[in-house]
Design a protein around this motif. Structure first.
Motif, PDB file in Angstrom:
ATOM      1  N   LEU A   1       0.879  -1.136  -0.043  1.00  0.00           N
ATOM      2  CA  LEU A   1       0.045  -0.027  -0.008  1.00  0.00           C
ATOM      3  C   LEU A   1       0.607   1.220  -0.077  1.00  0.00           C
ATOM      4  N   ILE A   2       1.976   1.325   0.721  1.00  0.00           N
ATOM      5  CA  ILE A   2       2.684   2.347   0.751  1.00  0.00           C
ATOM      6  C   ILE A   2       3.289   2.399  -0.753  1.00  0.00           C
ATOM      7  N   ASP A   3       3.657   1.496  -1.220  1.00  0.00           N
ATOM      8  CA  ASP A   3       4.454   1.515  -2.843  1.00  0.00           C
ATOM      9  C   ASP A   3       3.224   2.183  -3.684  1.00  0.00           C
ATOM     10  N   SER A   4       2.085   1.886  -3.395  1.00  0.00           N
ATOM     11  CA  SER A   4       0.913   2.450  -4.121  1.00  0.00           C
ATOM     12  C   SER A   4       0.650   3.908  -3.921  1.00  0.00           C
ATOM     13  N   VAL A   5       0.865   4.322  -2.602  1.00  0.00           N
ATOM     14  CA  VAL A   5       0.759   5.638  -2.347  1.00  0.00           C
ATOM     15  C   VAL A   5       1.886   6.306  -3.150  1.00  0.00           C
ATOM     16  N   LEU A   6       3.213   6.132  -2.884  1.00  0.00           N
ATOM     17  CA  LEU A   6       4.183   6.804  -3.587  1.00  0.00           C
ATOM     18  C   LEU A   6       4.145   6.955  -5.070  1.00  0.00           C
ATOM     19  N   LYS A   7       3.439   5.873  -5.752  1.00  0.00           N
ATOM     20  CA  LYS A   7       3.352   5.789  -6.860  1.00  0.00           C
ATOM     21  C   LYS A   7       2.216   6.704  -7.607  1.00  0.00           C
ATOM     22  N   THR A   8       1.220   6.755  -6.722  1.00  0.00           N
ATOM     23  CA  THR A   8      -0.107   7.668  -6.914  1.00  0.00           C
ATOM     24  C   THR A   8       0.298   8.974  -6.817  1.00  0.00           C
ATOM     25  N   TYR A   9       1.058   9.320  -6.019  1.00  0.00           N
ATOM     26  CA  TYR A   9       1.547  10.552  -5.597  1.00  0.00           C
ATOM     27  C   TYR A   9       2.595  11.214  -6.525  1.00  0.00           C
ATOM     28  N   LYS A  10       3.465  10.180  -7.098  1.00  0.00           N
ATOM     29  CA  LYS A  10       4.261  10.839  -8.373  1.00  0.00           C
ATOM     30  C   LYS A  10       3.344  11.192  -9.632  1.00  0.00           C
ATOM     31  N   ILE A  11       2.507  10.320  -9.680  1.00  0.00           N
ATOM     32  CA  ILE A  11       1.640  10.796 -10.906  1.00  0.00           C
ATOM     33  C   ILE A  11       0.937  12.041 -10.823  1.00  0.00           C
ATOM     34  N   TYR A  12       0.521  12.203  -9.574  1.00  0.00           N
ATOM     35  CA  TYR A  12      -0.166  13.500  -9.420  1.00  0.00           C
ATOM     36  C   TYR A  12       0.832  14.853  -9.285  1.00  0.00           C
ATOM     37  N   TYR A  13       2.060  14.437  -8.833  1.00  0.00           N
ATOM     38  CA  TYR A  13       3.127  15.407  -9.068  1.00  0.00           C
ATOM     39  C   TYR A  13       3.562  15.858 -10.125  1.00  0.00           C
ATOM     40  N   GLN A  14       3.868  14.809 -11.125  1.00  0.00           N
ATOM     41  CA  GLN A  14       4.123  14.934 -12.185  1.00  0.00           C
ATOM     42  C   GLN A  14       3.188  15.927 -13.127  1.00  0.00           C
ATOM     43  N   TRP A  15       1.922  15.648 -13.020  1.00  0.00           N
ATOM     44  CA  TRP A  15       0.818  16.340 -13.680  1.00  0.00           C
ATOM     45  C   TRP A  15       0.691  17.725 -12.981  1.00  0.00           C
TER      46      TRP A  15
END
Length: 207
Positions: free
Chosen positions: A184-198
């Protein structure tokens, strides 16, 4: 004393006990490590008044030190009382090469948030910890967008976007999901990375 770093332009709030008792002195910024010349007589250099948590806190502000990590390091701050989740979160974050910082309670957490910058903050949703979320809500929009704020509670399933929106956090994790906490932590990090790139792309286009 509150003042601004001339190099990175961040607002600093350094305990008066840690500063020289002189009208003018030099100090290193805890964020960019550049030297700052502080003149107590100048407007903007304000003595700490002990407002908010600092006034009634059982944690002396002078005991909180600026944290130093390698330049460019990712740092996560955890305020989690649930032992299984704390262990799972630390394991997942260390796997992602994050440094870990923690506090002994919400009062110390607020003081550390005022003095340091973190890339991710994971908070267990308890009445006592609400003061931490209130502290983060006072931040400027730009600083808040640079933080991956994750809330741990039992009101919804993990990664539910609706409760994350309602709670004004980036991600929500269920406290009963400690067994799969690392993934879940891995998913949280990946989700935020997508958001931050956007967000970075939008900021680049619109300035």
């Amino acid at each position: 004393m509150r003042f601004k770093c001339n190099s990175c332009q961040r607002d600093l709030n350094i305990p008066d006990a840690k500063l020289p008792d002189a009208p003018k002195f030099k100090v290193k910024c805890p964020h960019c490590r550049k030297e700052i010349v502080v003149n107590r007589a100048e407007k903007g250099a304000v003595k700490s008044s002990g407002e908010g948590v600092g006034r009634t806190s059982s944690v002396p502000y002078s005991t909180i030190e600026p944290e130093v990590f390698p330049p460019g390091a990712n740092v996560a701050f955890l305020l989690v009382g649930n032992k299984k989740w704390s262990e799972a979160a630390q394991a997942g974050l260390k796997q992602a090469e994050y440094y870990i910082s923690q506090a002994r309670g919400p009062e110390e957490a607020v003081l550390k948030l005022r003095l340091n910058e973190y890339d991710l903050v994971l908070v267990e949703d308890t009445p006592a910890n609400k003061v931490v979320l209130e502290e983060i809500s006072t931040w400027t929009g730009l600083r808040r967008r640079g933080l991956n704020l994750v809330l741990l509670g039992d009101e919804a399933s993990s990664l539910d976007p609706q409760i994350a929106f309602r709670k004004a956090v980036n991600s929500y994790l269920n406290i009963n999901d400690a067994a799969r906490g690392e993934s879940l932590i891995d998913s949280v990090l990946k989700t935020y990375k997508i958001y931050y790139q956007w967000f970075a792309q939008v900021q680049e286009v619109f300035g």
